[in-house]
Design a protein around this motif. Structure first.
Motif: not given
Lengths: 157, 157
Positions: A150-154, A156-157
């Motif tokens: 999830l942190q990888k996704l977060i 990104q933004y």
DNA sequence: TATTGTTATACTCTATAACTATA
DNA sequence: TATAGTTATAGAGTATAACAATA
């Protein structure tokens, strides 16, 4: 979303509502899981008369005494106007204090009261139990992996 | 939530808002990630004048022609009254039809129109691109693992 | 009596514009 | 001019009670 049973043409057979198109999306699974967790969190916080947002604000003020409102809004990723009533509520319940900042008279520094710190402790214990319950079928290792993913996704933004 | 920079006592140093207490919760990471995905989904669907709920309803009606309103409400995990305006909107845009069920005159069976099926296709293509973009830093294997993990949680409820 | 769809209503979360007082 | 906090407001999601028509 739930897979549901629908009466089909033949009596005993069951037809499940087809959500295969939605299941292809990661976001669908993410949202369903989050809905469940958020709903249980609300139930968990209700006895303390807290909601997710008031609890989050309380935690961040306790852990960052002196934090300004605009900083808290950034941290919580909400607009400044929406933070006002959250802070109003915490202040009216005497869980936090707004203190004028001498060096910048536009700003308020927020501090927890003793009651605020005590409620933080009690509520956090309950939230901990809630969170453990929600993820009891997921091993500690898998939880860490989930967070990393999830942190990888977060990030990104 | 964002980790934010706060001016500290010494000039050049940066102090990051401490959310360590929140980061211990799986739900915190889940909610943050979901917020990002849902926000981007809204942007993705806007050109089609769809929101997550209207898109979800459209998909389920296309893939389950003849589905009743109460069944759709169960599938989407929302209350029946809240579904009414969603269906009204899709019907007014002539994306779906409500058809009286002869065998149960209380009920409506919902069917997609040609326009509904066409919009479904276009919007789904866009949502696919959106979903891939959101999770581009997560491998296919890890995505499957993530789904399996979330499913464990969902299956509990 | 129970269920389907509906209306009315209220609470919460979110977003923007515009104001005030300061910087 | 720009920023911190505020007010007003509107859109959207969610939940419950109560009703008409029908089972």
């Amino acid at each position: 979303m739930k897979q549901i049973k629908m009466n089909s043409a033949n009596d005993n057979a069951l037809f499940v509502a087809d959500d295969v198109a939605l299941k292809q999306f990661m976001g669908y699974h993410l949202k369903r899981a989050t809905n469940i967790v958020m709903s249980d969190l609300a139930t968990t916080l209700a006895p303390y008369e807290l909601r997710m947002l008031t609890y989050t604000a309380l935690v961040l003020i306790v852990d960052n005494p002196g934090i300004r409102q605009f900083q808290l809004a950034v941290a919580m990723d909400i607009e400044r106007p929406n933070l006002v009533i959250i802070i109003d509520e915490l202040e009216q319940r005497e869980l936090i204090l707004r203190e004028k900042v001498p060096t910048d008279r536009r700003a308020y520094a927020m501090h927890p009261t003793l009651a605020g710190k005590q409620l933080y402790k009690k509520a956090t214990k309950a939230v901990n139990t809630h969170d453990k319950k929600m993820f009891k079928h997921v091993s500690k290792t898998d939880q860490k992996f989930l967070i990393a993913t999830l942190q990888k996704l977060i990030d990104q933004y």
